[in-house]
Design a protein around this motif. Structure first.
Motif, PDB file in Angstrom:
ATOM      1  N   LEU A 234       0.837  -1.209   0.000  1.00 56.19           N
ATOM      2  CA  LEU A 234       0.000   0.000   0.000  1.00 56.19           C
ATOM      3  C   LEU A 234       0.869   1.255   0.000  1.00 56.19           C
ATOM      4  O   LEU A 234       0.647   2.179  -0.795  1.00 56.19           O
ATOM      5  N   VAL A 235       1.883   1.291   0.871  1.00 53.80           N
ATOM      6  CA  VAL A 235       2.738   2.486   0.935  1.00 53.80           C
ATOM      7  C   VAL A 235       3.487   2.676  -0.390  1.00 53.80           C
ATOM      8  O   VAL A 235       3.599   3.796  -0.906  1.00 53.80           O
ATOM      9  N   ALA A 236       3.977   1.582  -0.967  1.00 60.15           N
ATOM     10  CA  ALA A 236       4.696   1.681  -2.248  1.00 60.15           C
ATOM     11  C   ALA A 236       3.779   2.256  -3.321  1.00 60.15           C
ATOM     12  O   ALA A 236       4.178   3.119  -4.109  1.00 60.15           O
ATOM     13  N   ALA A 237       2.528   1.777  -3.338  1.00 62.26           N
ATOM     14  CA  ALA A 237       1.578   2.256  -4.352  1.00 62.26           C
ATOM     15  C   ALA A 237       1.284   3.741  -4.147  1.00 62.26           C
ATOM     16  O   ALA A 237       1.238   4.516  -5.114  1.00 62.26           O
ATOM     17  N   LEU A 238       1.134   4.160  -2.890  1.00 63.42           N
ATOM     18  CA  LEU A 238       0.891   5.583  -2.620  1.00 63.42           C
ATOM     19  C   LEU A 238       2.101   6.403  -3.070  1.00 63.42           C
ATOM     20  O   LEU A 238       1.964   7.482  -3.654  1.00 63.42           O
ATOM     21  N   VAL A 354      -3.480  -4.576   6.811  1.00 64.53           N
ATOM     22  CA  VAL A 354      -2.793  -3.778   5.778  1.00 64.53           C
ATOM     23  C   VAL A 354      -2.627  -2.335   6.277  1.00 64.53           C
ATOM     24  O   VAL A 354      -1.556  -1.739   6.130  1.00 64.53           O
ATOM     25  N   ILE A 355      -3.656  -1.798   6.900  1.00 64.69           N
ATOM     26  CA  ILE A 355      -3.568  -0.413   7.395  1.00 64.69           C
ATOM     27  C   ILE A 355      -2.554  -0.309   8.545  1.00 64.69           C
ATOM     28  O   ILE A 355      -1.723   0.604   8.581  1.00 64.69           O
ATOM     29  N   ARG A 356      -2.623  -1.287   9.462  1.00 60.90           N
ATOM     30  CA  ARG A 356      -1.669  -1.288  10.581  1.00 60.90           C
ATOM     31  C   ARG A 356      -0.232  -1.328  10.053  1.00 60.90           C
ATOM     32  O   ARG A 356       0.629  -0.544  10.462  1.00 60.90           O
ATOM     33  N   GLU A 357       0.016  -2.223   9.113  1.00 57.45           N
ATOM     34  CA  GLU A 357       1.363  -2.364   8.549  1.00 57.45           C
ATOM     35  C   GLU A 357       1.781  -1.097   7.813  1.00 57.45           C
ATOM     36  O   GLU A 357       2.924  -0.652   7.911  1.00 57.45           O
ATOM     37  N   ALA A 358       0.844  -0.501   7.074  1.00 57.54           N
ATOM     38  CA  ALA A 358       1.179   0.707   6.305  1.00 57.54           C
ATOM     39  C   ALA A 358       1.594   1.831   7.253  1.00 57.54           C
ATOM     40  O   ALA A 358       2.561   2.558   6.990  1.00 57.54           O
ATOM     41  N   ASP A 363       5.896   5.191   9.484  1.00 60.69           N
ATOM     42  CA  ASP A 363       6.634   5.684  10.657  1.00 60.69           C
ATOM     43  C   ASP A 363       8.121   5.396  10.518  1.00 60.69           C
ATOM     44  O   ASP A 363       8.961   6.216  10.874  1.00 60.69           O
ATOM     45  N   ALA A 364       8.451   4.215  10.031  1.00 63.17           N
ATOM     46  CA  ALA A 364       9.853   3.794   9.981  1.00 63.17           C
ATOM     47  C   ALA A 364      10.607   4.396   8.799  1.00 63.17           C
ATOM     48  O   ALA A 364      11.839   4.479   8.822  1.00 63.17           O
ATOM     49  N   LEU A 365       9.862   4.812   7.778  1.00 60.79           N
ATOM     50  CA  LEU A 365      10.502   5.224   6.520  1.00 60.79           C
ATOM     51  C   LEU A 365      11.527   6.359   6.685  1.00 60.79           C
ATOM     52  O   LEU A 365      12.647   6.228   6.166  1.00 60.79           O
TER      53      LEU A 365
END
Ligand SMILES: Cc1cc2nc3c(=O)[nH]c(=O)nc-3n(C[C@H](O)[C@H](O)[C@H](O)COP(=O)(O)O)c2cc1C
Length: 372
Positions: A234-238, A354-358, A363-365
């Motif tokens: 999800l984060v990659a797609a965003l 998926v939302i929790r992981e995203a 946060d870590a990015l």
């Protein structure tokens, strides 16, 4: 659970996760579960007779008051269905000869018969969707004629078009689609294109390359599909410009999906490299788990029947395989995301995970980028 993007504002959902309206997999229970968790559940309309589709839409409404979608295939081979009477005896004989090898292995009667013409359902099911006014209509393998797209808009139904090329993204957006789904080559199931290219290559561009091009080509929100099964996807797609993600294979392996147990079990055991793009299962290009059916058919020089007539001809093989619990001759659509899927949760848990992981990835990015 909230995690909002422009897609959420447009569709009235809390998080930008769309569950694919997968034929024979996505029924009212799966859809309602995804909606209750804040995503967009989409009901499968493929091959569903109009009255049954109406009943399914009403059932979703009994189960949830959240926004949901209905999916239809708009492929030209269904409008109306191709006439198997036009296939030459030689081609029919070649395909049935190959299928007869599988029938013998399964111990069912062989046949050289011509499959009957499929019922003509698409126009009537389009009308059911217009009548019932679900919040979202999602189209695959083709797009609505201009008058129909306008009619959907007048009735307040948001429309989503799934495409696998930049050119089709432009056409769908110009033709009134409110959302474009960019389907990368990793995706499970059929390549979302009207017609059948000679090779699947042109419709199998990977999502990493396709998605930013589609984002640049259209002004409507873009949803990413193919290869995504967790919050990292999800984060990659965003990051690539999408407003949300559409997941298929991940939702096949959930408690509420209508997939038979042998198929769910195989998904959990499979790696990404176990999928193949083949036209032997339906007559159209699709990514599925390779098995004896796809391998032996592809390795033979037997012809493949025209779009969806192939599916109809092979149906007795698939039914027998299911009855006998034999995954070697059963069609199991799956994307490369299959290698990320190792459990069988509830569909609502998938959305929440998926939302929790995203959130954790976001946060870590910043800490992963070394500051100068
Ligand atoms: C079993 C299966 C059935 C599918 N059936 C449909 C369908 O009926 N309509 C549709 O729009 N897409 C269908 N798709 C394709 C998905 O919409 C989507 O492109 C794909 O699942 C995304 O890739 P993923 O499987 O890696 O998540 C199907 C996918 C799978 C795996």
């Amino acid at each position: 659970m909230t995690f909002r993007t422009a897609l959420c504002d447009l569709l009235g959902i809390d998080c930008p996760i769309v569950q694919s309206g997968m034929g024979a997999i996505a029924g009212p229970e799966l859809v309602a579960e995804v909606c209750r968790a804040g995503g967009l559940g989409v009901l499968a309309g493929l091959n569903v007779p109009p009255d049954d589709l109406r009943a399914m839409i009403r059932r979703v409404r009994e189960l949830t008051d959240r926004p949901f979608g209905v999916n239809l295939w708009l492929h030209r081979a269904l409008r109306p269905p191709l006439d198997p009477g036009e296939i030459s005896d030689e081609v029919l004989g070649g395909a049935q000869g190959m299928l007869n090898r599988f029938r013998r292995n399964l111990g069912i009667p062989t046949t050289m018969a011509r499959p009957g013409r499929a019922p003509d359902l698409v126009e009537a099911t389009i009308r059911v969707v217009l009548d019932e006014r679900p919040p979202v209509f999602s189209a695959a393998l083709g797009w609505l004629e201009p008058g129909l797209a306008e009619e959907y808009r007048r009735r307040g139904i948001k429309t989503m078009a799934m495409v696998s090329t930049v050119e089709d993204a432009r056409t769908a957006a110009a033709g009134g689609a409110d959302v474009v789904v960019a389907q990368g080559g990793e995706a499970g199931g059929h390549r979302s294109i009207d017609g059948k290219p000679a090779s699947p290559d042109a419709t199998s561009v990977g999502l990493m390359a396709l998605l930013p091009q589609v984002v640049d080509a259209v002004r409507v929100p873009v949803v990413a599909a193919g290869g995504i099964a967790d919050g990292r996807g999800l984060v990659a797609a965003l990051a690539l410009g999408a407003s949300g993600v559409l997941l298929g294979t991940r939702f096949v392996a959930t408690r509420e999906s209508m997939a038979p147990e042998l198929y769910k079990k195989r998904l959990l055991e499979s790696e990404s490299g176990d999928t193949t793009v083949t036209d032997t299962l339906s007559g159209l290009w699709a990514r599925a788990l390779a098995n004896r059916f796809t391998r032996e058919y592809s390795a033979s020089d037997a012809p493949v029947l025209p779009p969806l007539v192939q599916r109809a001809a092979a149906n007795d093989v698939f039914v027998a395989a299911l009855k006998q619990g034999d995954p070697d001759y059963y069609p199991m659509m799956a994307g490369q995301s299959v290698g990320l899927i190792r459990d069988l949760p509830g569909a609502g848990e998938v959305v929440k995970a998926v939302i929790r992981e995203a959130r954790a990835v976001l946060d870590a990015l910043p800490r992963r980028v070394r500051q100068a």
